[in-house]
Write a protein that holds these residues in place. Sequence first.
Motif, PDB file in Angstrom:
ATOM      1  N   ALA A   3      -0.513  11.361   4.835  1.00 17.58           N
ATOM      2  CA  ALA A   3      -1.027  10.744   3.616  1.00 17.58           C
ATOM      3  C   ALA A   3      -0.689   9.256   3.583  1.00 17.58           C
ATOM      4  CB  ALA A   3      -0.450  11.450   2.395  1.00 17.58           C
ATOM      5  N   VAL A   4       0.488   8.897   4.104  1.00 15.93           N
ATOM      6  CA  VAL A   4       0.865   7.484   4.160  1.00 15.93           C
ATOM      7  C   VAL A   4      -0.058   6.732   5.115  1.00 15.93           C
ATOM      8  CG1 VAL A   4       2.697   5.867   4.763  1.00 15.93           C
ATOM      9  CG2 VAL A   4       3.248   7.968   3.553  1.00 15.93           C
ATOM     10  N   GLN A  45       2.587   1.575  -3.525  1.00 11.94           N
ATOM     11  CA  GLN A  45       1.647   2.092  -4.530  1.00 11.94           C
ATOM     12  C   GLN A  45       1.368   3.579  -4.304  1.00 11.94           C
ATOM     13  OE1 GLN A  45       0.626   0.480  -7.254  1.00 11.94           O
ATOM     14  NE2 GLN A  45       1.987  -1.159  -6.543  1.00 11.94           N
ATOM     15  N   HIS A  46       1.281   3.994  -3.049  1.00  7.63           N
ATOM     16  CA  HIS A  46       1.049   5.413  -2.754  1.00  7.63           C
ATOM     17  C   HIS A  46       2.203   6.266  -3.293  1.00  7.63           C
ATOM     18  CE1 HIS A  46       0.129   9.097  -0.554  1.00  7.63           C
ATOM     19  NE2 HIS A  46       1.363   9.060  -0.079  1.00  7.63           N
ATOM     20  N   HIS A  49       2.008   6.393  -7.212  1.00 10.22           N
ATOM     21  CA  HIS A  49       0.927   7.180  -7.803  1.00 10.22           C
ATOM     22  C   HIS A  49       1.009   8.663  -7.451  1.00 10.22           C
ATOM     23  CE1 HIS A  49      -1.520   3.210  -7.931  1.00 10.22           C
ATOM     24  NE2 HIS A  49      -0.812   3.374  -9.021  1.00 10.22           N
ATOM     25  N   GLU A  50       1.378   8.949  -6.207  1.00  8.71           N
ATOM     26  CA  GLU A  50       1.368  10.339  -5.754  1.00  8.71           C
ATOM     27  C   GLU A  50       2.688  11.069  -6.022  1.00  8.71           C
ATOM     28  OE1 GLU A  50      -1.308  11.849  -4.664  1.00  8.71           O
ATOM     29  OE2 GLU A  50      -2.467   9.991  -4.880  1.00  8.71           O
ATOM     30  N   ALA A 110      -3.113   5.940   3.368  1.00 11.87           N
ATOM     31  CA  ALA A 110      -2.940   4.919   2.325  1.00 11.87           C
ATOM     32  C   ALA A 110      -2.995   3.505   2.892  1.00 11.87           C
ATOM     33  CB  ALA A 110      -1.616   5.141   1.598  1.00 11.87           C
ATOM     34  N   ALA A 129       0.837  -1.202   0.000  1.00 13.27           N
ATOM     35  CA  ALA A 129       0.000   0.000   0.000  1.00 13.27           C
ATOM     36  C   ALA A 129       0.874   1.256   0.000  1.00 13.27           C
ATOM     37  CB  ALA A 129      -0.922  -0.006   1.210  1.00 13.27           C
ATOM     38  N   ILE A 130       1.982   1.220   0.751  1.00 13.09           N
ATOM     39  CA  ILE A 130       2.892   2.370   0.773  1.00 13.09           C
ATOM     40  C   ILE A 130       3.613   2.517  -0.560  1.00 13.09           C
ATOM     41  CG2 ILE A 130       4.962   3.310   1.864  1.00 13.09           C
ATOM     42  CD1 ILE A 130       4.072   2.034   4.452  1.00 13.09           C
TER      43      ILE A 130
END
Length: 345
Positions: A253-254, A197-198, A201-202, A257, A194-195
Amino acid sequence: MTVSLEQLRRCHFAVDLGASRTRVYVKGMGLVVDQPSVAAMNTRTGALIAVGEFAEKMTGRTPDYIRVVKPISGGTVVDIEIAQRMLRHLLGDKIRRSLRRKPRLRAAACAPYDADPLAQRAIIETLVGLGARRVELVDTLIAAAVGCGLPVERPEASMILVCGAAATQVAVLSLGSIVCAERLPVGGEAVDNAIVQHLRHEHELMLPNQSVRPLELALDGNGLTPYGPASTEIHGRDVATGLARSVRVDTAAVRDAIQTPLMSVLDGIGKVLRDCPPDLVADLADRGIMMVGGSALLPGFDQLLREATGMPVHIAERPDVCAVQGIGAMLEGRIEPLVLDPLAA
C-alpha cells in the motif's frame, strides 16, 4: 551559467546550497562542511542559537520563542541573511580567517538547472556576504556528472539523474554541455510527504518530526520492488487520542501511495529522451543512467527505473556529495578542458 574551467581554477572555495544539506569545499583542504541546511533563531532577540545537525535535532522540540528555519528551498536561497549567518557558523572562525587572507576572494556555487535570474542573484548575494569578490555559478548537473566520474567532455552521451530533497533534475550531457534537461519539482520530500499522508489517512497515525525518515521506516529491504518485506511496524502518535501507538503497515500500500511522485520522475526521463538526438539515445542504451543525490539511495528506486526504461541504471559511489566533489575537482584543476580549435581555412 556557462563558466570556463580557467575561471573556476581561480576560485578559492565552492558551496553547494541544497534544500537538505549545505556543503562547502575549500581549495587545498577538501570538503570541510557537510551539515543540514537548518538554523534555529531566538525570535525575541534575533540571535542565532544553533545551525546544522544540532538545529535539526531541535525541530518540533522548541519553546515558542525559538523558531527552526530552513533558509534554502529547492536549491534556492529564500532568506539571504539567515543563509549567510548559517554559513559563517558552519565554516567556523579558523576557516573564515584563512579565506579572508586570500586576495580578491573568489567563490563558486552550484545552481539548479534553469534557475531564474532572481534565484541566481540570491546565491551570489549570499556568498558576497561572506566576503567573496566574485562568484561563479556552475550548473548542478555538470558538477554532479564530474563528481561521479562521467566522461562529460567526450562526444558521447552521458545521462544523469540528480535526486534532490525538493527537486529532481535529469539531463543528457555531451561535449561538456547539457544537450537537453528537465527539472521536476518532485524530490525525496515529496515521497516522504506521500508516505506521511498515507499513514495519516489510512491508519490515523502521525509521525514525529525527529523520527527516522519515513522512507527508511516503511521501505526497508528491496523497498519499492515487490520483493521487499510484506509489512513493517511504524511508531507514531494517534491522531484522535494523541497517545503513542504502533501499527503494522502493508508496504504494498505504501508503494502505491508514492507512485504519483515517482511517475513524475519517469515522465521527466521520458521527455528528455524524446528531446534527445537519436545518436545520443543510442549511446545511452549501453551506458544507461547515473543516479546521484541523497534521494538516489531510496531502496528499490534504481530497480524501478531499470524496469520502466529498460536501460542500465547505476548509483554513484557517494551520491550525496557528487556535486560538491565535482565542483571541487574543477577548483583543484583535476579536470582537463576539451579544446576545440577552429580549423584553418
